[in-house]
Scaffold this motif. Structure first.
Motif, PDB file in Angstrom:
ATOM      1  N   VAL A 151       0.842  -1.199   0.000  1.00 26.76           N
ATOM      2  CA  VAL A 151       0.000   0.000   0.000  1.00 26.76           C
ATOM      3  C   VAL A 151       0.880   1.253   0.000  1.00 26.76           C
ATOM      4  CG1 VAL A 151      -1.766   1.317   1.233  1.00 26.76           C
ATOM      5  CG2 VAL A 151      -1.885  -1.177   1.210  1.00 26.76           C
ATOM      6  N   LYS A 154       2.207   2.481  -3.427  1.00 25.52           N
ATOM      7  CA  LYS A 154       1.245   3.140  -4.321  1.00 25.52           C
ATOM      8  C   LYS A 154       1.336   2.612  -5.752  1.00 25.52           C
ATOM      9  CE  LYS A 154       0.840   7.371  -1.625  1.00 25.52           C
ATOM     10  NZ  LYS A 154       0.862   8.851  -1.629  1.00 25.52           N
ATOM     11  N   THR A 157      -2.088   0.605  -5.685  1.00 23.95           N
ATOM     12  CA  THR A 157      -2.703   0.198  -4.414  1.00 23.95           C
ATOM     13  C   THR A 157      -3.179   1.382  -3.576  1.00 23.95           C
ATOM     14  OG1 THR A 157      -0.534   0.234  -3.316  1.00 23.95           O
ATOM     15  CG2 THR A 157      -1.247  -1.852  -4.289  1.00 23.95           C
ATOM     16  N   ALA A 158      -3.238   2.577  -4.153  1.00 21.04           N
ATOM     17  CA  ALA A 158      -3.554   3.765  -3.369  1.00 21.04           C
ATOM     18  C   ALA A 158      -5.036   4.123  -3.341  1.00 21.04           C
ATOM     19  CB  ALA A 158      -2.760   4.961  -3.898  1.00 21.04           C
ATOM     20  N   THR A 159      -5.865   3.384  -4.070  1.00 24.80           N
ATOM     21  CA  THR A 159      -7.284   3.719  -4.113  1.00 24.80           C
ATOM     22  C   THR A 159      -7.945   3.544  -2.756  1.00 24.80           C
ATOM     23  OG1 THR A 159      -7.426   3.053  -6.432  1.00 24.80           O
ATOM     24  CG2 THR A 159      -9.490   3.204  -5.211  1.00 24.80           C
ATOM     25  N   SER A 162      -5.017   4.121   1.589  1.00 24.60           N
ATOM     26  CA  SER A 162      -3.689   4.738   1.542  1.00 24.60           C
ATOM     27  C   SER A 162      -3.488   5.782   2.631  1.00 24.60           C
ATOM     28  CB  SER A 162      -3.455   5.372   0.169  1.00 24.60           C
ATOM     29  OG  SER A 162      -4.421   6.372  -0.110  1.00 24.60           O
ATOM     30  N   ASN A 163      -4.593   6.362   3.120  1.00 26.50           N
ATOM     31  CA  ASN A 163      -4.448   7.387   4.164  1.00 26.50           C
ATOM     32  C   ASN A 163      -3.843   6.814   5.441  1.00 26.50           C
ATOM     33  OD1 ASN A 163      -7.149   6.050   4.369  1.00 26.50           O
ATOM     34  ND2 ASN A 163      -7.276   7.259   6.249  1.00 26.50           N
ATOM     35  N   THR A 166       0.333   6.853   4.924  1.00 28.08           N
ATOM     36  CA  THR A 166       1.108   7.995   4.417  1.00 28.08           C
ATOM     37  C   THR A 166       2.154   8.472   5.423  1.00 28.08           C
ATOM     38  OG1 THR A 166      -0.649   9.482   5.195  1.00 28.08           O
ATOM     39  CG2 THR A 166      -0.710   8.812   2.882  1.00 28.08           C
ATOM     40  N   SER A 210      -3.177  -2.974  -9.968  1.00 27.96           N
ATOM     41  CA  SER A 210      -4.189  -1.990 -10.350  1.00 27.96           C
ATOM     42  C   SER A 210      -5.233  -2.564 -11.306  1.00 27.96           C
ATOM     43  CB  SER A 210      -3.537  -0.769 -10.991  1.00 27.96           C
ATOM     44  OG  SER A 210      -2.972  -1.101 -12.254  1.00 27.96           O
ATOM     45  N   LYS A 489      -3.635  10.788  -9.214  1.00 30.09           N
ATOM     46  CA  LYS A 489      -2.380  11.150  -9.884  1.00 30.09           C
ATOM     47  C   LYS A 489      -2.638  11.525 -11.336  1.00 30.09           C
ATOM     48  CE  LYS A 489       1.168   8.679  -7.270  1.00 30.09           C
ATOM     49  NZ  LYS A 489       2.288   7.692  -7.365  1.00 30.09           N
TER      50      LYS A 489
END
Length: 628
Positions: A151, A154, A157-159, A162-163, A166, A210, A489
């Motif tokens: 994760v 990214k 895997t950031a959908t 991801s929060n 970070t 992805s 992005k």
């Protein structure tokens, strides 16, 4: 959108989940309500599940079938945001910690214990040694480390989630039962990391995460159920995991069956073709009333963990600032946004659409989570005030012409589009009111009701949208989807953002709450964030709908709600309902010969406000769409 169910987008968009959905919401309205709440007995399923998805009577299987309105957006825990999808992941994968159904406190999950270093920059988790993957391999800390690192990378895997990472500096697994997470700065959500742990030996072979839908059956997991079959927009089928460390579920199979029309789902419940009709979206008042006196059917109602809102497009953009989409530029003016919200009668929506099965909206966090619930001050509140709304529109340069139509300085009429979830009668019902209220102001409105709102939503091709998320006891996720870091992005690609909000003041407050370990101080910062969202006019929370769902008592003996005293069954912050469900003895077959099971009977009465306690006892979402 709707979102995790949390994953709630439970925090999240809706479309049958909102576009990001982990989860969003809706119901039917009064006057026009009848038009949206058809007689359940006359409806028929639009997408019946094939017979093989239901156990036949006599084969000895005990099957629990749940009728849902939402579709799966992805079976990948790295990509999913809708409530149904994230709920499935709660059933098939373990998380480091879980929520206690009694009080929402963090309890052991994949980790049996966790503790921080003195400076709170290093967290050590003890990973249980009695968890196995469904293919027989041992589940270890190495799986957790691989998941978090993936994760963090990214790489597609950031959908989702991801929060949570970070602020991570490094994640390692010194031994099979020891996981170590090093942070850049203190993080208050370390006992609320709502991230499904996946098997490294399976996922490390995936070339492009992805694009991987995780649909090779059976799906390897270590939760209470194993995903065994899936047909797009038709059904999801799971079997009980007999090796689950907490104990084997009482039902042999669990089936989520998709209905595009909730009246059809209610009809199926009456016939015994399904045993449970999910409360997302909640049953309409007419549907619930029609079921209350039915033999062997009970209606469960509890305070909801979701909000029902209007979201405005602030101008879709990428992480590097590239603009895209076709949102109406008039909505970039705060006066216009606030004028729209001043002309929305929240009380009328609660009374006429929800018919009392909801609480009037205000702050971003539902009152069920009392520690973080916020109300605007008297002089801050945007109450129903069409005259003030008209004044703001005049000040913004949108005055009425001779035909009573608002036009800008360029002479173009002020017209908006709003994304509506076709499967949610609430959207359609409220949409009719908005057309009337905004029409009185001289504003045109087109209500675009779609089966899948995610395409135009991610593309930024909307002006407003019906929005909703399932909120977890720890609100970090639903707060994080409005940060600049959540932006995509690339233009039009899926991302963690809810509706492209990006503001430095809000981001600074988000960082402060994340690093604050004192529960009271953190709650205060969260309320400042809610105040900012309210004043900005980007999010207008109209109501907090109750969870209203129905089930057959002749097919299930008992089941756990969350909270236990008076809560919801579907879309929980855990797997308690389906894991705990006990079949009714000798009554597992439906009329058509299929063995379909489902539900309980917990009268919903008192509204239980779940308060806080220690911060570490709280967890987010959930979906999904949650995130719902």
């Amino acid at each position: 959108m709707d979102t995790q169910d949390q994953h709630g987008r439970t925090a999240a968009p809706k479309t049958t989940a909102p576009r990001r959905p982990r989860g969003r919401l809706r119901i039917a309205l009064a006057g026009g309500a009848a038009a949206f709440t058809l007689t359940a007995g006359l409806a028929t399923p639009l997408n019946p599940v094939p017979q093989q998805a239901e156990a036949k009577a006599g084969d000895g299987k005990k099957v629990l079938t749940v009728a849902v309105a939402q579709s799966v957006d992805s079976l990948s825990p790295f990509l999913a945001q809708r409530l149904l999808s994230t709920s499935i992941h709660r059933l098939t994968y373990e998380y480091l910690t879980n929520y206690d159904a009694e009080n929402n406190k963090a309890i052991p999950g994949f980790a049996t214990s966790w503790k921080p270093s003195a400076d709170k920059l290093t967290w050590t988790y003890t990973i249980r040694g009695d968890s196995k993957w469904s293919d027989g391999k041992q589940a270890t800390a190495d799986d957790a480390a691989w998941t978090f690192n993936k994760v963090m990378s990214k790489e597609g895997t950031a959908t989702s989630n991801s929060n949570f990472v970070t602020n991570f500096k490094k994640v390692t697994a010194p031994s099979p039962t020891k996981l170590v997470i090093e942070l850049k700065k203190p993080q208050a959500t370390m006992a609320a990391l709502d991230v499904p742990i996946v098997p490294k030996h399976v996922w490390e072979k995936v070339d492009d995460i992805s694009k991987f839908n995780n649909d090779k059956m059976p799906v390897v997991g270590n939760g209470p159920f194993v995903l065994t079959d899936y047909k797009t927009d038709q059904y999801v089928k799971l079997k009980a995991n007999k090796d689950f460390w907490r104990g084997t579920p009482k039902f042999d199979e669990l089936v989520f069956k998709t209905y595009k029309d909730q009246d059809a789902a209610v009809s199926a419940l009456r016939k015994g073709e399904v045993s449970f009709v999910a409360g997302q979206p909640a049953l309409t008042p007419a549907q619930a009333a029609s079921l209350k006196n039915e033999k062997n059917i009970k209606v469960n109602e509890g305070p909801g963990r979701r909000f029902f809102a209007l979201a405005t497009n602030p101008g879709a953009r990428t992480l590097d600032g590239k603009k895209f989409g076709d949102g109406n530029p008039a909505l970039l003016d705060k006066k216009v946004r606030q004028a729209l919200f001043l002309s929305v009668d929240r009380k009328a929506i609660v009374d006429k659409v929800f018919q009392g099965h909801a609480v009037e909206g205000a702050g971003y966090i539902p009152p069920r989570f009392s520690d973080y619930a916020w109300q605007p001050s008297a002089d801050q509140e945007l109450t129903y005030d069409p005259k003030r709304a008209a004044t703001l529109l005049d000040e913004a340069g949108y005055k009425k012409n001779g035909d009573g139509k608002r036009v800008g300085k360029d002479g173009k009429p002020l017209d908006f589009r709003i994304l509506c979830h076709a499967t949610d009668p609430n959207d359609k019902a409220v949409g009719k009111y908005l057309k009337e209220w905004w029409g009185d102001l001289g504003i045109g409105l087109k209500v675009d009701c779609l089966d899948d709102v995610s395409v135009p939503w991610y593309a930024g091709e909307y002006d407003l949208a019906f929005d909703g998320w399932s909120v977890n006891p720890d609100p970090d996720f639903v707060l994080g989807i409005h940060t600049c870091a959540a932006l995509p992005k690339k233009a039009k690609e899926s991302a963690a953002t809810d509706n492209f909000i990006c503001d430095k003041k809000y981001d600074d407050l988000y960082a402060k709450q994340l690093a604050e370990y004192d529960p009271a101080k953190r709650a205060d910062i969260v309320k400042q964030m809610e105040s900012w969202l309210y004043d900005s006019g980007y999010m207008n929370v109209l109501a907090y709908p109750n969870a209203v769902e129905a089930y057959r008592t002749d097919q299930i003996e008992s089941i756990t709600t969350m909270p236990k005293a008076a809560g919801n069954i579907y879309g929980q912050d855990g797997y308690w309902s389906w894991w705990s469900a006990v079949p009714a003895e000798g009554k597992s077959s439906s009329k058509d010969g299929s063995s379909t099971g489902v539900i309980i009977g917990i009268a919903a009465a008192a509204v239980v406000l779940v308060g806080g306690g220690a911060l570490f006892a709280l967890r987010r979402r959930s979906t999904a769409e949650d995130r719902e």
